[in-house]
Design a protein around this motif. Structure first.
Motif, PDB file in Angstrom:
ATOM      1  N   ILE A  37       5.764 -35.108 -12.879  1.00 46.86           N
ATOM      2  CA  ILE A  37       6.893 -35.035 -13.386  1.00 46.86           C
ATOM      3  C   ILE A  37       7.908 -34.884 -12.452  1.00 46.86           C
ATOM      4  O   ILE A  37       7.967 -33.920 -11.608  1.00 46.86           O
ATOM      5  N   GLU A  94      -0.218 -29.406 -12.405  1.00 49.26           N
ATOM      6  CA  GLU A  94       1.121 -29.851 -12.384  1.00 49.26           C
ATOM      7  C   GLU A  94       2.036 -29.003 -11.677  1.00 49.26           C
ATOM      8  O   GLU A  94       3.035 -29.551 -11.170  1.00 49.26           O
ATOM      9  N   TYR A 268      18.134 -32.142 -28.751  1.00 51.82           N
ATOM     10  CA  TYR A 268      17.125 -31.249 -28.398  1.00 51.82           C
ATOM     11  C   TYR A 268      16.098 -30.682 -29.454  1.00 51.82           C
ATOM     12  O   TYR A 268      14.762 -30.692 -29.259  1.00 51.82           O
ATOM     13  N   PHE A 271      13.907 -33.780 -29.825  1.00 54.10           N
ATOM     14  CA  PHE A 271      13.055 -33.490 -28.570  1.00 54.10           C
ATOM     15  C   PHE A 271      11.806 -32.637 -28.791  1.00 54.10           C
ATOM     16  O   PHE A 271      10.810 -33.055 -28.939  1.00 54.10           O
ATOM     17  N   ILE A 272      12.222 -31.459 -29.395  1.00 52.29           N
ATOM     18  CA  ILE A 272      11.240 -30.638 -29.751  1.00 52.29           C
ATOM     19  C   ILE A 272      10.170 -30.843 -30.860  1.00 52.29           C
ATOM     20  O   ILE A 272       8.940 -31.106 -30.775  1.00 52.29           O
ATOM     21  N   LEU A 275       7.899 -33.583 -29.783  1.00 57.10           N
ATOM     22  CA  LEU A 275       6.834 -33.060 -28.971  1.00 57.10           C
ATOM     23  C   LEU A 275       5.649 -32.218 -29.829  1.00 57.10           C
ATOM     24  O   LEU A 275       4.411 -32.234 -29.624  1.00 57.10           O
ATOM     25  N   LEU A 276       6.076 -31.897 -30.910  1.00 50.82           N
ATOM     26  CA  LEU A 276       5.429 -30.913 -31.797  1.00 50.82           C
ATOM     27  C   LEU A 276       4.334 -31.969 -32.753  1.00 50.82           C
ATOM     28  O   LEU A 276       3.115 -31.563 -32.955  1.00 50.82           O
TER      29      LEU A 276
ATOM     30  N   VAL C  58       3.005 -23.567 -17.883  1.00 49.38           N
ATOM     31  CA  VAL C  58       3.983 -23.386 -16.888  1.00 49.38           C
ATOM     32  C   VAL C  58       5.336 -23.324 -17.903  1.00 49.38           C
ATOM     33  O   VAL C  58       5.754 -24.391 -18.868  1.00 49.38           O
ATOM     34  N   PHE C  60       8.664 -23.470 -18.433  1.00 49.52           N
ATOM     35  CA  PHE C  60       9.860 -23.849 -17.602  1.00 49.52           C
ATOM     36  C   PHE C  60      11.248 -23.290 -18.028  1.00 49.52           C
ATOM     37  O   PHE C  60      12.076 -22.871 -17.469  1.00 49.52           O
ATOM     38  N   PRO C 105       3.332 -23.156 -32.662  1.00 51.21           N
ATOM     39  CA  PRO C 105       3.208 -24.707 -32.419  1.00 51.21           C
ATOM     40  C   PRO C 105       3.400 -25.238 -31.064  1.00 51.21           C
ATOM     41  O   PRO C 105       2.617 -26.195 -30.720  1.00 51.21           O
ATOM     42  N   ILE C 106       4.146 -24.753 -30.014  1.00 52.15           N
ATOM     43  CA  ILE C 106       4.211 -25.409 -28.787  1.00 52.15           C
ATOM     44  C   ILE C 106       3.008 -25.217 -27.771  1.00 52.15           C
ATOM     45  O   ILE C 106       2.841 -25.844 -26.858  1.00 52.15           O
ATOM     46  N   LEU C 109       0.477 -27.692 -27.350  1.00 52.59           N
ATOM     47  CA  LEU C 109       0.714 -28.641 -26.234  1.00 52.59           C
ATOM     48  C   LEU C 109       0.129 -28.202 -24.868  1.00 52.59           C
ATOM     49  O   LEU C 109      -0.238 -27.043 -24.653  1.00 52.59           O
ATOM     50  N   GLY C 111      -0.167 -28.736 -20.508  1.00 54.81           N
ATOM     51  CA  GLY C 111       0.546 -29.097 -19.243  1.00 54.81           C
ATOM     52  C   GLY C 111       1.937 -29.784 -19.209  1.00 54.81           C
ATOM     53  O   GLY C 111       2.568 -28.750 -19.705  1.00 54.81           O
ATOM     54  N   ALA C 112       2.084 -31.127 -19.001  1.00 59.48           N
ATOM     55  CA  ALA C 112       3.582 -31.278 -18.904  1.00 59.48           C
ATOM     56  C   ALA C 112       4.473 -31.373 -20.306  1.00 59.48           C
ATOM     57  O   ALA C 112       5.268 -30.775 -20.215  1.00 59.48           O
ATOM     58  N   TYR C 113       3.910 -31.646 -21.345  1.00 59.09           N
ATOM     59  CA  TYR C 113       4.030 -31.407 -22.573  1.00 59.09           C
ATOM     60  C   TYR C 113       4.571 -30.026 -22.624  1.00 59.09           C
ATOM     61  O   TYR C 113       5.938 -29.940 -23.329  1.00 59.09           O
ATOM     62  N   LEU C 116       7.788 -29.275 -20.765  1.00 59.44           N
ATOM     63  CA  LEU C 116       9.034 -29.991 -21.223  1.00 59.44           C
ATOM     64  C   LEU C 116       9.520 -29.293 -22.636  1.00 59.44           C
ATOM     65  O   LEU C 116      10.697 -29.354 -22.930  1.00 59.44           O
ATOM     66  N   ALA C 117       8.488 -29.078 -23.501  1.00 53.48           N
ATOM     67  CA  ALA C 117       9.024 -28.314 -24.803  1.00 53.48           C
ATOM     68  C   ALA C 117       9.666 -27.058 -24.366  1.00 53.48           C
ATOM     69  O   ALA C 117      10.802 -26.918 -25.176  1.00 53.48           O
ATOM     70  N   GLY C 120      13.168 -27.978 -23.445  1.00 48.88           N
ATOM     71  CA  GLY C 120      13.833 -28.495 -24.842  1.00 48.88           C
ATOM     72  C   GLY C 120      14.441 -27.191 -25.806  1.00 48.88           C
ATOM     73  O   GLY C 120      15.486 -27.083 -26.116  1.00 48.88           O
TER      74      GLY C 120
END
Lengths: 287, 424, 322
Positions: A37, A94, A268, A271-272, A275-276, C58, C60, C105-106, C109, C111-113, C116-117, C120
């Protein structure tokens, strides 16, 4: 809420979406090929803006020619970033690559703000406009869309019609296997990073003709790129373009229905949600 | 002894010849002089989003220090001479840096008095620390009302408060075209712009205007296209509001590109900036409030009419000296910085000492005019230190006889350098 | 062979406590302010170490809990005249509850996902609160100075805040150590190394991850409550500052992820460096560039961070530096 604004807003958003999509394509390409990324994405976009600005105000170069310079510089710069920051840790987890590209981000912003300060800059170029019955399409916007589409087409041509493109796709698919086939993966990775950076800088160059900017402007576009890339599917350039259009459309249209300050919240949340619910994005992730 | 008197007399004569105002500090003669350092602390945003305006403000402060040093220092009634020394750090336009650095200035550098950073958000942060430690701070660069309504006892505001930023624009608008009925009020969603608009909206309504749009946009907004479509759809006669430099500039540009037909557009912060002209014809007819412009005519005559003393250099002297030192014309940020220094200087002279309590009493009583405008502070405990006398001037970008765009002061009528025009 | 149990934790806590007491002993307010920030950074870096260093996720946007803790506590103090200590705890609990709700929920996911979440979520929270009037919207919230009278004035309040921040930092470090030495910690590290294999061995990754996430959200919330209590003002941009989030990541990596001492060393080093760069006029303009350069060098060449490198180089120290 007023439906009169719906059509012009949709068109506005759509057109902007192409430009956002171009930038996002760069980000997603890099991720697809090497699963990195690129957190220096934002400042690189801002750099593209400044290349055009410097050429325009310093040498009177037409912004669209400056754009070509930005694209070219982008490739060189991207390759440089790859070899300096990414190559050594390409196989690391990563977090390491995230932080490495982030450090590049800091360095670019640091130098750019020292040199250019945070005074807003603008490239004053006007190409007239076409319009009627409440819808005005600006010349600069139309040209930006055209160039964005051209850029995307160029990327496709490279990826699917050239040998080097094939190598890129091979490395994205399975790096070890590609190396077994005799592909110098290091060169391919560097080139991919260069193309990704070039796309970002080109997008920045286009944006410079539309809005005013500072070295810090990249951050907003970087976050938008993340959203788009997830929308479209990480690693999928078509997805990035489509995602960009969708986001642009969303931003344009939603202003009609909700107060302007809630639009980012909506973005956002979507976005979330993506992702979910569907992390592979609307078009499915690649690799 | 004689030599000093003669020298001072000569200086006085020179000052009189130059501008007809008393050079602050010159006058007392023949007393035993004790020179003391007056340490003045502040942070400046040398990096980060605020750096451009902040640098201008710092330049204003530095020019003041220069002028005072050249005049021999601040002379108190008991013969002490104070030589101002600056202690400043880069706050990187970040609030927690401001708070950490002001604590450092107060505790480590042991400053005598404080000036403020630039921008309401950072001023707010500095004020809290200053107040917590009981240090007197003169603020420039912070117009936010909320900061001055917290019951602070040690903070004094030189800028006109945010609530007055657009009220004058509304007056100007109605004078220019009384038929204007529908107005759109838009603002950046940050502390400063929100305060401006919170005062402008009821004022507009009290004047019989109909507010057809009242929305805020997120601070990072780059594209106002969809928003402007919304505004257009409501067909306002006038659009007022905005935020800071980048968004104000883009907003003006896009209003022009989208051929929005509002007859009057007033935006915050951006129009007084010279770089606003970068957007070309889009800048024409845009009005903006400014704390000060080079064309303003606050002078000894105006002071006499108002019945208050005039203090400090004239606008012309300030501008000339500034240009000579910094090779660029001053902006209102520069003027604000200089005015903050002047205010401190006058308060010290009036108080006759550096004792904070005496200085505060002097500041509470002060009511005077400078090249920057009139300065007087509120003594009401709830709004103590808020600026109550300084007025905004309003500039408009107009094409001169040479066809080039330039800012002209169009309001208030007493200060104007050109007549305002409706936007075509 | 006799297993030597080095008294790491008590020694570490004593050292930190001595450092904390220093400014009070010499009555140096400026030093106290710097240490206040440093202990706050230690809290943030150590907390993020729990979810990132031990569990390999990670986060973020972890700063979101800092902001939430700050907002909830501020709101209680502002509108209900709650005492700071009560408000801080009462504010941290909903923040951790939110961590629980989002975490489930998150954390599915990878690694990268996941990274990013978390971005967000932080941005969504920031922009939402920017519009949320009860929390002051874009203007944020302000203390009327009389609020500090309950504590005997602003100076005493600052002292109280300092004390609380030190306690919170020590608590975070202790928790981090206890996790690392416990079976729970082992299960987290197993998840970090290979989640699927961990499942085979009988660990419930979903549950373990969420527990780690919630724990790692509690301390930043307390730190946030303390920070904003002391500052007297809170705004969405400052509360949910993505940059600060990334900084805590950087500190953790600098010192060494996955260790207890790492985040502490990283935080101290980073803060010292920042202070040094800002106040040295020659370097001020380039501080961002230098910070980036330093980070790059560390990431490329000292990937395990300072503490990690020490432990790798001198294995005998492993028992003494955790």
């Amino acid at each position: 809420m007023s439906v009169d604004a719906l059509v012009p807003s949709a068109i506005d958003g759509l057109m902007l979406g192409f430009v956002y999509g171009l930038a996002a394509m760069g980000l997603t390409l890099i991720f697809g090929v090497m699963r990195v990324i690129n957190l220096s994405h934002g400042p690189v976009i801002a750099l593209g803006m400044f290349v055009v600005y410097v050429l325009f105000t310093g040498a009177g170069v037409n912004p669209y020619l400056g754009l070509i310079a930005a694209a070219g510089l982008g490739i060189l710069f991207g390759v440089a970033i790859y070899f300096v920051a990414v190559d050594r840790i390409i196989n690391a987890p990563e977090l390491t690559t995230l932080l490495a590209t982030y450090s590049v981000n800091l360095m670019i912003v640091g130098v750019a703000t020292s040199v250019f300060t945070t005074t807003p800059r603008a490239v004053d170029i006007s190409l007239g406009s076409v319009g009627g019955s409440g819808v005005t399409i600006l010349g600069t916007h139309a040209v930006a869309v055209a160039i964005a589409i051209a850029g995307a087409a160029l990327l496709y041509a490279i990826l699917f019609r050239t040998r080097i493109g094939k190598s890129i796709r091979a490395v994205a698919n399975n790096r070890a296997a590609a190396e077994l086939m005799g592909i110098d993966s290091r060169r391919v990775l560097a080139l991919s990073f260069g193309i990704g950076t070039s796309l970002a800088m080109t997008s920045g160059a286009l944006l410079s003709t539309l809005f005013s900017f500072t070295p810090l402007s990249g951050a907003t576009y970087e976050v938008k790129s993340f959203v788009i890339v997830v929308l479209g599917g990480l690693g999928n350039p078509t997805g990035a373009l489509v995602g960009g259009i969708v986001l642009g459309l969303l931003e344009g249209v939603s202003t009609v229905f909700i107060p302007v300050s809630w639009v980012p919240v909506l973005e956002y949340v979507i976005f979330i949600a993506i992702l979910l619910v569907r992390p592979t994005g609307l078009l499915g992730a690649r690799a | 002894m004689r030599g000093i008197t003669v020298a001072l007399a000569l200086v006085g004569l020179l000052a009189a010849a130059c501008g007809g105002t008393t050079t602050p500090g010159a006058g007392t003669s023949g007393q035993a002089t004790v020179k003391k350092d007056l340490i003045i602390g502040f942070t400046a945003s040398q990096t980060g989003a605020q750096n451009v305006a902040s640098n201008k403000q710092t330049e204003g402060i530095k020019l003041w220090v220069d002028d005072v040093t050249k005049a021999g220092g601040i002379k108190l009634k008991d013969g002490t001479i104070l030589m101002p020394q600056i202690k400043s750090y880069d706050d990187q336009s970040a609030t927690d840096r401001v708070q950490a650095l002001y604590t450092k200035l107060i505790n480590d550098d042991k400053v005598d008095f404080l000036l403020s950073p630039y921008s309401s958000g950072l001023v707010k942060a500095a004020a809290v620390v200053s107040e917590q430690n009981g240090k007197v701070m003169i603020t420039a660069g912070g117009a936010d009302d909320a900061t001055m309504e917290q019951g602070f006892r040690n903070i004094y505001q030189v800028y006109t408060p945010a609530s007055k930023y657009l009220t004058g624009a509304i007056d100007l608008m109605l004078k220019l075209d009384p038929t204007i009925k529908k107005v759109a009020i838009v603002n950046e969603k940050d502390s400063f712009s929100t305060s401006v608009v919170a005062a402008a909206k009821p004022y507009a309504e009290s004047k019989g205007l109909q507010v057809v749009v009242n929305q805020g946009y997120d601070t990072g907004t780059v594209d106002f296209g969809p928003f402007i479509n919304q505004i257009s759809a409501a067909a306002p006669d006038a659009i007022i509001g905005g935020g800071h430099l980048p968004d104000g500039t883009t907003l003006a540009k896009q209003l022009y590109e989208k051929k929005v037909s509002a007859r009057f557009v007033a935006l915050l912060v951006a129009p007084p900036e010279p770089t606003f002209a970068d957007i070309g014809d889009a800048a024409q007819f845009i009005v903006g409030p400014s704390q000060w412009e080079t064309q303003t005519k606050y002078s000894a005559e105006a002071a006499k009419t108002a019945g208050v003393p005039f203090y400090g250099p004239t606008g012309a002297d300030f501008t000339t000296a500034y240009k000579a030192k910094f090779s660029a014309p001053p902006s209102y940020h520069s003027a604000g910085g200089y005015a903050a220094g002047l205010t401190l200087q006058k308060a010290l002279e009036d108080a006759g000492s550096t004792d904070p309590e005496k200085v505060k009493t002097a500041l509470d009583k002060d009511d005077f005019m400078t090249f920057y405008g009139r300065i007087k502070f509120s003594t009401d405990p709830k709004t103590h230190g808020k600026q109550i006398a300084h007025e905004m001037v309003y500039v408009q970008w107009l094409k001169g006889s040479d066809g080039k765009l330039a800012t002209q002061i169009v309001w208030p009528a007493e200060a104007k350098s050109a007549d305002p025009q409706l936007r075509k | 062979m006799i297993r030597v149990r080095a008294p790491f934790l008590p020694a570490l806590l004593v050292v930190l406590a001595i450092v904390a007491a220093l400014p009070l002993a010499v009555n140096n307010n400026s030093l106290r302010e710097e240490l206040f920030l440093m202990f706050m950074l230690i809290t943030l870096a150590s907390s993020i170490n729990i979810i990132m260093g031990y569990t390999g996720y990670v986060s973020f946007g972890h700063i979101v809990f800092f902001g939430l803790g700050g907002y909830f506590a501020f709101y209680l103090m502002q509108n209900f005249n709650a005492h700071f200590l009560v408000a801080a705890l009462a504010g941290a609990i909903p923040a951790s509850a939110i961590a629980l709700v989002i975490g489930v929920p998150i954390l599915r996911l990878r690694g990268a996902y996941f990274a990013l979440a978390t971005i967000g979520i932080n941005e969504a929270m920031r922009t939402a609160i920017n519009n949320f009037e009860p929390f002051g919207g874009a203007v944020g919230m302000f203390f009327n100075f009389s609020v500090y009278d309950t504590y005997g004035g602003a100076r005493n309040a600052a002292l109280l805040a300092y004390g609380v921040m030190v306690v919170v930092a020590l608590a975070t470090v202790t928790t981090s150590y206890l996790i690392r030495r416990s079976k729970f910690g082992l299960s987290l590290m197993a998840i970090r190394e290979d989640q699927d294999v961990a499942m085979v061995v009988g660990i419930d990754p979903a549950r373990a991850k969420v527990v780690a996430y919630v724990i790692s959200s509690f301390f930043p919330a307390l730190a946030g409550a303390t920070f904003f209590f002391k500052n007297g003002i809170i705004e969405p941009g400052v509360a949910f500052d993505l940059l600060r989030s990334i900084e805590s990541l950087v500190m953790c990596v600098l010192g060494g992820t996955g260790t207890v001492a790492g985040p502490i060393v990283g935080a101290a080093l980073y803060e010292w460096l920042r202070g040094f760069l800002i106040t040295t006029p020659a370097l001020a303009n380039f501080q961002l560039f230098l910070a980036g350069l330093l980070l790059l060098v560390v990431v490329l060449f000292v990937t395990a961070g300072l503490v990690g490198w020490l432990r790798n180089r001198y294995p005998v120290l492993r028992a003494y530096i955790q």
